[in-house]
Design an enzyme around this catalytic site. Structure first.
Site, mmCIF file in Angstrom:
data_model
loop_
_atom_site.group_PDB
_atom_site.id
_atom_site.type_symbol
_atom_site.label_atom_id
_atom_site.label_comp_id
_atom_site.label_asym_id
_atom_site.label_seq_id
_atom_site.Cartn_x
_atom_site.Cartn_y
_atom_site.Cartn_z
ATOM 1 N N ALA A 194 35.365 95.735 55.071
ATOM 2 C CA ALA A 194 36.085 94.605 55.683
ATOM 3 C C ALA A 194 37.183 94.073 54.782
ATOM 4 C CB ALA A 194 35.095 93.488 56.006
ATOM 5 N N LYS A 241 41.118 90.747 57.528
ATOM 6 C CA LYS A 241 41.546 90.197 56.234
ATOM 7 C C LYS A 241 42.797 90.897 55.728
ATOM 8 C CE LYS A 241 37.221 88.952 56.717
ATOM 9 N NZ LYS A 241 36.376 87.833 56.753
HETATM 10 C C1 LMR Z 1 32.829 85.428 55.809
HETATM 11 O O1 LMR Z 1 31.928 86.107 55.324
HETATM 12 O O2 LMR Z 1 33.056 84.258 55.469
HETATM 13 C C2 LMR Z 1 33.724 86.038 56.845
HETATM 14 O O3 LMR Z 1 33.377 87.357 57.081
HETATM 15 C C3 LMR Z 1 33.820 85.227 58.078
HETATM 16 C C4 LMR Z 1 32.584 85.269 58.914
HETATM 17 O O4 LMR Z 1 32.722 85.574 60.105
HETATM 18 O O5 LMR Z 1 31.495 84.982 58.421
#
Ligand code: LMR
Length: 394
Positions: A210, A243
């Site tokens: 991600a 991201k």
């Molecule tokens: C996070 O871990 O803060 C991000 O991936 C946003 C989410 O959807 O939790």
């Protein structure tokens, strides 16, 4: 009928977002949800995204459905970005999904469909929503040791011991880079050992990637995913564009099912398309189209890479500044791990009580497991955070 509904467990990250919003203190500091912010606190639309959207607005003449797998050009572009030819294109089935979370959800459904009894091994800790979705799907979750509370690095021997218990038909969920929530990552030698373990146990790796481009660079961050995908018989990859393209709300992701035999691809492709059809039919297209335009245009791609590099270097700079400041205030090297961690997050490794103390006293918001979003800082707020950490006796 709705009287049977029960309250669901709150998501720790999303709850924190709301508490932060409701806090009237002007100097509050948001180190919660994983969203990149520049030094002014803005999450900008990237230049290349703006440019691609402009062209799209000018040239797009229909919004008719794409295909169940999304636009094949998006799959091609993303497979090249993530895998860069590590496996032949013909061996990869892929569908566009609503964000990385959509890819994760579809991946778990794929596993459940293929092997209802599969156990899914997840790092302890992992992104809380991994566990939440697995529980929701009634899938068997096994946690493997990952974070070393003392060094704040990876407890690699613990991890390997726990993973040795995996069997053929089980799935091992790995973070391709920039581990969320800890920021602690495997090195290249350790990844090779993981590949050996995968080959020995026969467990199928599922890689959640991600944050490609947020750690050591676009190529470096994909190296482990490429190594795994090219070494094992089968592999699942969930990639997010949220991201690295900054298109969080456009919900843009790709699910890939990789196998060593191109003959398997047709069935895999049809299965992934079937899963899309059951859950939401056609995946969202806008973000995927923008990403495709950027990746396929030399000028846009170069500009996107340059801006992503600025983002990455900004986070690395904040990491070094915070580690230095904490070294100065504590007179010790015990916070050196902050400069070693990669990606958006670092886990401080302190108690929920200390996290709460920093929130109450200093208006500093981090997730209760002490995950902090480094990108929520800037040069002025780093010393404020460092002082709060020392004052809290961490
Ligand atoms: C996070 O871990 O803060 C991000 O991936 C946003 C989410 O959807 O939790």
């Amino acid at each position: 009928m709705f009287e049977t509904l029960k309250p669901r467990p709150a998501d720790s990250i999303l709850t924190l977002m709301q508490t932060f919003k409701d806090d009237p203190r002007p100097n509050k500091l948001d180190l919660g949800v994983g969203v990149y912010k520049d030094a002014t606190g803005l999450t900008p639309v990237m230049r290349a995204v703006k440019a691609a959207e402009k062209t799209l607005w000018e040239t797009q003449d229909t919004k008719v459905y794409t295909g169940l797998a999304g636009d094949p050009a998006f799959s091609d572009a993303m497979i090249a970005l993530v895998l860069d030819g590590a496996v032949p294109r013909d061996n990869v089935a892929a569908v566009a999904t609503p964000g990385g979370t959509g890819a994760v959800r579809q991946a778990f459904e794929l596993v459940r469909m293929a092997r209802p009894e599969a156990r899914v091994f997840v790092s302890d800790p992992t992104w809380p929503n991994h566990i939440s979705i697995l529980n929701y799907l009634n899938m068997d979750v096994v946690r493997y040791r990952y974070f070393d509370e003392d060094s704040r690095g990876v407890n690699f021997s613990g991890m390997m011991e726990d993973l040795a218990d995996a069997k053929a038909g089980d799935v091992i969920l790995l973070h391709g880079c920039c581990h969320n929530p800890t920021g602690a990552n495997l090195n290249a030698t350790e990844w090779k050992s993981v590949v050996d373990l995968l080959l020995k146990t026969g467990a199928v790796p599922m890689i959640d990637i991600a944050y490609q481009g947020f750690g050591d660079g676009l190529e470096e961050d994909a190296a482990a995913t490429r190594l795994v995908a090219s070494s094992v018989p089968e592999c699942i990859i969930a990639a997010s564009c949220s991201k690295n393209f900054g298109i969080y709300r456009e919900r843009t992701g790709l699910l890939m099912a990789v196998s060593q035999h191109s003959a398997a691809r047709k069935l895999h492709q049809e299965t992934l398309a079937f899963l899309n059809r059951q859950n939401y039919s056609f995946p969202p297209d806008h973000g995927a189209r923008v990403v495709t335009m950027i990746l396929n245009d030399d000028t846009l791609r170069a500009d996107w890479m340059a801006e992503l590099e600025e983002v990455r270097n900004n986070m690395l700079g904040l990491r070094s500044q915070l580690a230095r400041e904490l070294q100065r205030l504590s007179g010790s090297d015990r916070f050196g791990y902050i400069a070693q961690h990669r990606g958006m997050f670092s886990r401080l490794g302190t108690t929920p009580e200390k996290v709460e103390e920093m929130r109450a006293k200093n208006g500093i918001y981090m997730v209760s497991d002490s995950r902090m979003n480094i990108a929520g800082l800037n040069a002025e707020t780093v010393p404020v955070l460092a002082k709060a950490i020392i004052d809290a006796g961490i």
